[in-house]
Design a protein around this motif. Structure first.
Motif, PDB file in Angstrom:
ATOM      1  N   SER A   1       0.830  -1.206   0.000  1.00 26.68           N
ATOM      2  CA  SER A   1       0.000   0.000   0.000  1.00 26.68           C
ATOM      3  C   SER A   1       0.862   1.252   0.000  1.00 26.68           C
ATOM      4  CB  SER A   1      -0.972   0.002   1.189  1.00 26.68           C
ATOM      5  OG  SER A   1      -0.276  -0.017   2.402  1.00 26.68           O
TER       6      SER A   1
ATOM      7  N   ASP B   1      10.522   3.104   6.086  1.00 27.43           N
ATOM      8  CA  ASP B   1      10.197   1.756   6.564  1.00 27.43           C
ATOM      9  C   ASP B   1      11.252   1.309   7.556  1.00 27.43           C
ATOM     10  OD1 ASP B   1       8.210  -0.667   5.290  1.00 27.43           O
ATOM     11  OD2 ASP B   1       9.808  -1.254   6.658  1.00 27.43           O
TER      12      ASP B   1
ATOM     13  N   GLN C   1       5.011  -7.198   3.412  1.00 30.39           N
ATOM     14  CA  GLN C   1       4.732  -8.636   3.378  1.00 30.39           C
ATOM     15  C   GLN C   1       4.975  -9.251   1.998  1.00 30.39           C
ATOM     16  OE1 GLN C   1       3.648 -10.423   6.011  1.00 30.39           O
ATOM     17  NE2 GLN C   1       3.720  -8.624   7.311  1.00 30.39           N
TER      18      GLN C   1
ATOM     19  N   HIS D   1       3.473 -17.296  -3.628  1.00 29.51           N
ATOM     20  CA  HIS D   1       2.391 -17.937  -4.388  1.00 29.51           C
ATOM     21  C   HIS D   1       1.785 -16.946  -5.386  1.00 29.51           C
ATOM     22  CE1 HIS D   1       0.745 -15.952  -0.894  1.00 29.51           C
ATOM     23  NE2 HIS D   1      -0.432 -15.892  -1.493  1.00 29.51           N
TER      24      HIS D   1
ATOM     25  N   VAL E   1       9.573   4.908  12.279  1.00 30.66           N
ATOM     26  CA  VAL E   1       8.815   6.116  12.583  1.00 30.66           C
ATOM     27  C   VAL E   1       8.237   5.949  13.986  1.00 30.66           C
ATOM     28  CG1 VAL E   1       6.899   7.602  11.906  1.00 30.66           C
ATOM     29  CG2 VAL E   1       8.341   6.527  10.159  1.00 30.66           C
TER      30      VAL E   1
ATOM     31  N   ASP F   1      -3.503  -2.612   5.220  1.00 31.19           N
ATOM     32  CA  ASP F   1      -3.926  -3.384   6.390  1.00 31.19           C
ATOM     33  C   ASP F   1      -4.141  -2.530   7.642  1.00 31.19           C
ATOM     34  OD1 ASP F   1      -4.090  -5.770   5.072  1.00 31.19           O
ATOM     35  OD2 ASP F   1      -2.280  -6.666   5.934  1.00 31.19           O
TER      36      ASP F   1
ATOM     37  N   ALA G   1      -3.115  -7.914  -0.146  1.00 31.48           N
ATOM     38  CA  ALA G   1      -2.176  -7.027  -0.827  1.00 31.48           C
ATOM     39  C   ALA G   1      -2.842  -6.376  -2.028  1.00 31.48           C
ATOM     40  CB  ALA G   1      -0.945  -7.808  -1.267  1.00 31.48           C
ATOM     41  N   SER G   2      -3.701  -7.136  -2.718  1.00 31.71           N
ATOM     42  CA  SER G   2      -4.340  -6.573  -3.916  1.00 31.71           C
ATOM     43  C   SER G   2      -5.178  -5.354  -3.557  1.00 31.71           C
ATOM     44  CB  SER G   2      -5.207  -7.614  -4.621  1.00 31.71           C
ATOM     45  OG  SER G   2      -5.229  -8.824  -3.938  1.00 31.71           O
TER      46      SER G   2
END
Ligand SMILES: Cc1cc2nc3c(=O)[nH]c(=O)nc-3n(C[C@H](O)[C@H](O)[C@H](O)COP(=O)(O)OP(=O)(O)OC[C@H]3O[C@@H](n4cnc5c(N)ncnc54)[C@H](O)[C@@H]3O)c2cc1C
Ligand code: SF4
Ligand code: SF4
Ligand code: FES
Lengths: 528, 104
Positions: free
Chosen positions: A14, A33, A41, A47, A85, A293, A300-301
């Motif tokens: 995201s 990050d 993730q 997969h 952060v 999330d 993730a999509s």
């Protein structure tokens, strides 16, 4: 203090999507990050993803990650790694720990994309070395390339438990059992089925009683739970294991949003506090967005789309993008996101038990209780027709947002239709040529090719295989049914590994005719 | 415990081998991999003992969040071995006590 048009916290799917989208509109963007590597993730996901083309379906998670990272870099996004952060203020200033140093940055807009962390469960022995989060196991095997253990028990039958369980098998570990206290498998049936057919037993309505061991895990006892979640005396079962993986859900990492004073609320009783956001992910603080999330556990999509929605909105807010352009882009992104919000696993259906598909087919209770479809129910579904000649058998029986099978078939044998959660339908009149494209394209490894009668009393079955070592032509092994039981001997007649199949190999074997519609896995060694 | 061949990820890439010691014994691992990965590959799963109950801890989150995996690295305690890269000649020792907040 360094200033950016947009500061993004979290370089997962995201965050990177948000950054790339905004930077493409001319914003000066920085992403922070805490990890040494970007991707969140995504790089652990080996997969093929669900969804449709616009959601990058059929690609493996790490390939999506690589694409995203490249896009962000090309758009000139600055990525700060090893950057924790630690603070966020309502005036959109962040406090970052960069190694030993502490630095302050200011954003005209801020997008929080900090993802989620794994929930834990306590039981006797839960702190022993060898008990770990499923995410930890995934990091070890898919990033560090070390097996988390040799014999593993997985607790949790949601998509994370099922996917990590399968990945443990791919890494060469033994999965002794998949356990869940709930009475039904929580994740996609297709994910469960690919684990079950290898012979892994599912214990639904079971929980861990205790982990054994003094210095490390040496065994585990599970027990059946009654309707009040109490272990039924006498129902205990014990396994020798060196590892126990816990996959009991994720919780959004909302700390920074809380700190900034964003309004949080429980969407359902006990669901945890989540940021209250507008349609574009803007929190109660103007110019501060939440995406992925952190604003509710999904996929993730959807995280990537939410990121882009927040990114383009920030561009609009700061005047970098014209209002019409923003509106048009938002319409496209929102339509793609809504497509993912349908089906029996949609956020709105969480906690409900769905007994019929949208088309009116019964949802298989076998699949929900044991992880596989029963032989006798399989032909009820529209993807399965027992016809002569070679034909696909599409064992995809729940409304999940996915359609690569439809796009893959050169003969148009498979139709999902406009709503991507519709069950795939096999059209026997379209003339399947047995090319196998559909098998390799199926994210759920749910498609098989069967010729139920090739003469000599034999049937030919082609299965997707993502395990090593691959069998060799002529090799005889055991044919397993959907439940993972050995049902006969199978002789391999073809092994196809093609680059475009992206590591999904097609293994064809012959079995006695009556097993053609039952044999769904091939195992090395004698059929005992 | 190393995964040398993987059906999806392929063969693991060539990495430089380095030596390190764990509680005085010599081991090898790959340069730059998390210390915890090298330990796991060597079959070592106990990273520390808690202060109060002396109960063992190993890798739990593998992403630097839980502090279960902290050890004494090059003489410095409380190093999160799951996110600290391995380097030539490191001393990695079991930690007794100290550490962060303990899960009981
Ligand atoms: C086993 C498994 C299988 C999955 N399978 C699929 C699938 O098939 N399809 C699918 O679509 N999705 C799948 N998902 C879900 C998907 O991975 C997540 O939904 C997605 O990664 C969420 O993206 P995100 O960007 O919101 O968060 P994340 O990917 O979690 O990224 C968040 C980032 O923020 C960073 N961060 C957090 N706090 C801070 C801070 N304070 N300072 C700095 N950085 C911080 C983190 O280090 C992390 O890199 C799966 C997940 C798992 C665990
Ligand atoms: S094998 Fe080829 S032709 Fe047959 S259904 Fe699959 S993709 Fe279509
Ligand atoms: S059969 Fe089609 S819809 Fe079902 S998992 Fe496979 S690709 Fe997706
Ligand atoms: S295992 Fe949790 S911090 Fe290392």
């Amino acid at each position: 203090m360094t200033r950016y048009d947009l500061i993004v916290v979290g370089a997962g799917p995201s965050g990177l999507s948000a950054a790339a989208e905004a930077a493409a509109n001319g914003l000066k963007v920085a992403v922070f990050d805490e990890n040494a590597r970007p991707g969140g993730q995504l790089f652990k996901q080996i997969h093929k993803f669900f969804g449709s083309k616009e959601h990058k379906a059929k690609l493996r998670g790490y390939d999506i990650g690589t694409e995203l990272l490249k896009e962000a870099q090309e758009q000139g996004v600055e990525v700060y790694l090893n950057a924790v952060v630690a603070g966020l203020y309502a005036d959109k200033e962040i406090v970052v720990r960069l190694g030993e140093k502490v630095a302050h940055f200011k954003g005209d807009t801020v997008i929080i994309a900090t993802g989620a962390s794994e929930n834990m469960l306590t039981f006797e022995g839960w702190t022993l070395p060898g008990v770990m989060g499923a995410g930890a196991a995934q990091t070890m095997m898919n990033i560090n390339r070390v097996k988390p253990g040799e014999r593993v028990l997985m607790l949790g039958s949601g998509n994370v438990g099922l996917v990590v369980g399968f990945q443990l098998l791919q890494a060469g570990c033994e999965l002794v059992a998949l356990v869940d206290a709930a009475p039904r498998v929580g994740g996609y049936g297709v994910h469960a089925a690919k684990v079950a057919r290898t012979g892994v037993p599912f214990y639904l309505s079971h929980t861990i009683v205790k982990a054994e061991g003094t210095d490390r895990v040496t065994g585990v006892t599970i027990g059946e739970v009654d309707s009040k979640w109490q272990v039924i005396p006498g129902s205990e079962k014990r396994f020798d294991v060196d590892t126990i993986c816990i996959a009991v859900g994720l919780s959004s990492s909302t700390q920074l949003l809380k700190m900034a004073g964003c309004e949080l609320a429980e969407r359902a009783a006990g669901a945890g506090y989540l940021p209250v956001c507008s349609d574009v992910g803007e929190t109660s603080i103007s110019g501060l967005y939440a995406a992925g999330d952190v604003s509710g556990i999904e996929e993730a999509s959807s995280a990537m789309l939410e990121g882009r929605i927040a990114g383009i909105s920030a561009a609009g807010k700061l005047g970098f993008a014209a209002q019409e352009a923003v509106t048009a882009r938002l319409a496209t992104l929102t339509t793609a996101l809504e497509a993912l919000h349908e089906g029996m696993f949609a956020p709105k259906n969480r906690g409900k038990s769905v007994d019929k598909t949208e088309e009116g087919y019964d949802v298989s209770t076998n699949l929900l209780k044991k992880g596989y479809l029963a032989d006798e129910e399989i032909t009820k579904y529209p993807g399965v027709k027992s016809v002569s000649g070679i034909h696909p058998v599409i064992e995809c029986t729940q409304n999940i947002p996915c359609n690569p099978c439809q796009d893959s078939c050169p003969k148009k044998c498979i139709t999902v239709g406009g709503n991507i959660v519709t069950l795939p339908v096999f059209d026997e009149k379209a003339g399947c040529i047995g090319c196998g494209q559909c098998i390799a394209a199926c994210s759920g490894q749910a498609i098989f090719l069967v010729n139920e009668d090739i003469g000599d009393g034999l049937a030919a079955v082609t299965i997707p295989s993502e395990f090593l070592p691959l069998p060799e032509k002529g090799e005889r092994g055991a044919a397993l049914d959907r439940a993972g039981n050995v049902i006969g001997t199978a002789e391999v007649t073809d092994v196809k590994s093609v680059k475009s199949f992206d590591h999904t190999n097609l293994v064809t074997f012959t079995v006695p005719k009556e097993l053609g519609m039952r044999a769904r896995f091939w195992r090395k060694g004698a059929a005992i | 415990m190393r995964i040398t061949e993987h059906p999806i990820l392929g063969a693991s890439e060539e990495r430089r081998t380095v030596t390190f010691t764990h509680d005085g014994a010599a081991y090898t691992g790959f340069e730059g991999e998390p210390i915890a990965a090298a330990l796991k590959a060597a079959g070592i799963v106990i990273h520390r003992y808690t202060k109060k109950y002396h109960s063992p801890r190993g890798v739990f989150c593998a992403i630097g969040r839980c502090t279960d995996c902290v050890m004494v690295v090059n003489g410095q305690p409380n190093v999160r071995t799951c996110v600290t890269p391995l380097a030539e000649g490191m001393t990695v020792d079991t930690q007794h006590g100290a550490g962060g907040e303990d899960r009981q």
